[in-house]
Design a protein around this motif. Sequence first.
Motif, PDB file in Angstrom:
ATOM      1  N   LEU A   1       0.860  -1.182   0.000  1.00 62.06           N
ATOM      2  CA  LEU A   1       0.000   0.000   0.000  1.00 62.06           C
ATOM      3  C   LEU A   1       0.894   1.229   0.000  1.00 62.06           C
ATOM      4  O   LEU A   1       1.834   1.322   0.787  1.00 62.06           O
ATOM      5  CB  LEU A   1      -0.886  -0.009   1.246  1.00 62.06           C
ATOM      6  CG  LEU A   1      -1.690   1.250   1.558  1.00 62.06           C
ATOM      7  CD1 LEU A   1      -2.722   1.518   0.473  1.00 62.06           C
ATOM      8  CD2 LEU A   1      -2.359   1.121   2.924  1.00 62.06           C
ATOM      9  N   ARG A   2       0.601   2.159  -0.881  1.00 57.11           N
ATOM     10  CA  ARG A   2       1.426   3.363  -0.987  1.00 57.11           C
ATOM     11  C   ARG A   2       0.549   4.605  -0.872  1.00 57.11           C
ATOM     12  O   ARG A   2      -0.494   4.707  -1.515  1.00 57.11           O
ATOM     13  CB  ARG A   2       2.188   3.365  -2.317  1.00 57.11           C
ATOM     14  CG  ARG A   2       2.724   4.720  -2.742  1.00 57.11           C
ATOM     15  CD  ARG A   2       3.580   4.630  -3.975  1.00 57.11           C
ATOM     16  NE  ARG A   2       4.950   4.346  -3.604  1.00 57.11           N
ATOM     17  CZ  ARG A   2       6.002   4.638  -4.364  1.00 57.11           C
ATOM     18  NH1 ARG A   2       5.840   5.150  -5.554  1.00 57.11           N
ATOM     19  NH2 ARG A   2       7.212   4.378  -3.942  1.00 57.11           N
ATOM     20  N   LEU A   3       0.987   5.534  -0.061  1.00 58.61           N
ATOM     21  CA  LEU A   3       0.359   6.850   0.015  1.00 58.61           C
ATOM     22  C   LEU A   3       1.272   7.830  -0.720  1.00 58.61           C
ATOM     23  O   LEU A   3       2.474   7.878  -0.450  1.00 58.61           O
ATOM     24  CB  LEU A   3       0.188   7.286   1.472  1.00 58.61           C
ATOM     25  CG  LEU A   3      -0.525   6.299   2.402  1.00 58.61           C
ATOM     26  CD1 LEU A   3      -0.613   6.869   3.812  1.00 58.61           C
ATOM     27  CD2 LEU A   3      -1.905   5.928   1.874  1.00 58.61           C
ATOM     28  N   LEU A   4       0.694   8.598  -1.639  1.00 57.23           N
ATOM     29  CA  LEU A   4       1.495   9.495  -2.477  1.00 57.23           C
ATOM     30  C   LEU A   4       0.978  10.932  -2.394  1.00 57.23           C
ATOM     31  O   LEU A   4      -0.232  11.174  -2.417  1.00 57.23           O
ATOM     32  CB  LEU A   4       1.430   9.050  -3.935  1.00 57.23           C
ATOM     33  CG  LEU A   4       2.447   7.994  -4.404  1.00 57.23           C
ATOM     34  CD1 LEU A   4       2.047   7.467  -5.765  1.00 57.23           C
ATOM     35  CD2 LEU A   4       3.846   8.574  -4.434  1.00 57.23           C
ATOM     36  N   HIS A   5       1.919  11.851  -2.316  1.00 55.48           N
ATOM     37  CA  HIS A   5       1.602  13.281  -2.319  1.00 55.48           C
ATOM     38  C   HIS A   5       2.510  13.975  -3.324  1.00 55.48           C
ATOM     39  O   HIS A   5       3.739  13.879  -3.243  1.00 55.48           O
ATOM     40  CB  HIS A   5       1.827  13.887  -0.932  1.00 55.48           C
ATOM     41  CG  HIS A   5       1.687  15.377  -0.894  1.00 55.48           C
ATOM     42  ND1 HIS A   5       2.577  16.180  -0.210  1.00 55.48           N
ATOM     43  CD2 HIS A   5       0.778  16.227  -1.465  1.00 55.48           C
ATOM     44  CE1 HIS A   5       2.218  17.437  -0.340  1.00 55.48           C
ATOM     45  NE2 HIS A   5       1.140  17.501  -1.100  1.00 55.48           N
TER      46      HIS A   5
END
Length: 355
Positions: A203-207
């Motif tokens: 799972l990756r959170l990207l900003h």
Amino acid sequence: MAYHPSHVGESPIQTVDISPFLTEAGDSFDDLGLVRAGQALVRALHTLGFVKISGHGIEKHEIETALAWSKKLFDLSYEDKMKAPHPAGNMPHRGYSGIGREKVYSSADVEANTAADNIAQELRKISDFKESYEIGSEDDPVQQNIWLPDDVLPDFRRRMTDLYKRLYGVSELLLRAIGVGLGLNDEERTALDRLISDRHCQLRLLHYPTVSKSKLQNDLIARLPPHTDWGTFTILFQDGGGGLELKSPRSQEFLHAEPEDETFVLNIGDMLQRFTNDYFISALHRVSVPKVDKVPETGIPARYSIPFFTCPDFTHVVETLPRFITTETPSKYEPVRFDEYGSLVSKYQYGRDNL
């Protein structure tokens, strides 16, 4: 309002409803609704390598909540985010990576720089202007999670652990639909099932921060250059601003993946391409940066997205399914162990001196 960073193809990306797979209906091949949904999914993926998915069971508020938690994370100070730093090198692929820390590239990028004295340095001449946080299974024996201290972002660990499990469940649903759509027998479906593992997905959170017009004028930057994913397939949620573009293998145009309520984008990865001997093509995709003269004075707005990468066990050897090898379509790929393949294609992803 969606912001399109480049002039690309305007053809819509097909949406497929997989809701028949949300309920058990006996034998998959005897249920007409399942077969039709599975075949529609397979046709779309065979044509482009990507599709939008509806009827997946994830409510709009769940994704809005996940994106809100992602924003909470990236709104923290850099010092706080660095209390869960991604380690030097590629493994484990966990924790926080600051802006410019990771460099995404394609095999074509590597080939274009083979004559360079330092390939990694050449690839990093254009920085990826984004930050990320990587999360896996709490039961992963190879890559342990790197969490922020509880007092920095209370309840973050529980929320992300639950989100990982939720998206893994949806991934199982999609894999089942692909198996039904392909008309696989029991033995073949067992082989397909081994292409994802509840212990080894990510799972990756990207900003992608706001980019000012002056920065675009003065720096060489990218948001996310064209690349393929090296797992089995990826599901991706993005905020209302959009920005994701996927390349049609037929027209060679990049198509906008317009944000749609209660849908996500599904794209094929390298392992499913190898498993099907190119019946499914690993989707080339990007989040590009426009030419300066096309950017308003306010710059490019921030963007948030949440991809979930499905992967087999690290030690699993991925082989092409025999049904996809014929006289007309001879085998293109040797068997490959997943972790060895991953190490090869991500060799230059993290610069050890670029913390």
